[in-house]
Design an enzyme around this catalytic site. Structure first.
Site: not given
Length: 231
Positions: A28, A32, A55, A134
């Site tokens: 279940h 859900d 939920h 650089h």
């Protein structure tokens, strides 16, 4: 239903029905969770572990996941192109369009071009002249040169809007919203993608440019250029 109800107050259970399966409660909860997460609106491929799901928690998780998905979709994606395929323009063709020459020609090839967009490539090697200073112990491509390379690719896109590009030159009027996100080092391959923000009007074009190394954005900006006939 059972003929009588057994209530166990210390456990908070109302035992008035029989279970169809020994793990029916877990089933279940699983159903859900699947139903709540479907609010994301797209299939999820992955493994999700939950502890005491409900939920409210499920819906909050779905909202959070949806926000992450929206942010990822909003990110500019790396152009899908084969960098080893025969280019639309090689260095010879590029030199016919651009006046730049060594050490300031910063585009190696054009992989794709149409009326509104272009994809160009620059291989960054240790032999670049700017790496001499650089920086000697940590070579990093100057950000202004990444923008310059992006502008050169954009220049080719703008020149593509005239029938005789060899008779025109591109001059940049404005560079805005430039962001440098990662450094570029020897061995990197820069992929530039530029798209017209609006159609070219009266020789003026505005483009959104993004530079990638691999899947990462290293530089982005908004460039405005003008094309003018050579004297």
């Amino acid at each position: 239903h059972k003929p009588h109800i057994e209530y166990e107050p210390e456990l908070g259970l109302l035992n008035n029905t029989s279970l169809h399966y020994t793990n029916e409660l877990a089933r279940h909860k699983l159903l859900d969770f699947i139903g709540d997460v479907s609010l994301v609106g797209m299939p999820i491929k992955g493994k999700i572990i939950t502890k005491k799901p409900g939920h409210k928690a499920n819906v909050e998780f779905a909202k959070h996941l949806s926000q992450i998905i929206r942010k990822e979709k909003a990110k500019p994606s790396m152009p899908v192109t084969d960098i080893y395929a025969k280019p639309i323009m090689d260095i010879g063709e590029i030199q016919k369009r651009l006046p730049h020459r060594y050490p300031f020609l910063l585009v190696d090839k054009i992989l794709k071009i149409d009326e509104n967009s272009i994809i160009g490539l620059k291989n960054v090697t240790y032999n670049e002249a700017f790496f001499v200073g650089h920086f000697p112990n940590e070579p990093v491509m100057p950000g202004v040169l990444i923008v310059e390379a992006m502008a050169q690719v954009g220049g080719i896109l703008v020149l593509n809007s005239v029938p005789d590009p060899e008779n025109y030159a591109t001059y940049f009027l404005r560079i805005e919203q430039v962001r440098f996100k990662k450094k570029v080092s020897p061995g990197d391959t820069l992929i530039f993608k530029l798209e017209l923000v609006s159609p070219v009007r009266r020789g003026i074009a505005t483009m959104r440019g993004i530079a990638y190394v691999g899947d990462s954005i290293v530089t982005e900006g908004l460039l405005t250029a003008q094309i003018a006939k050579k004297e």
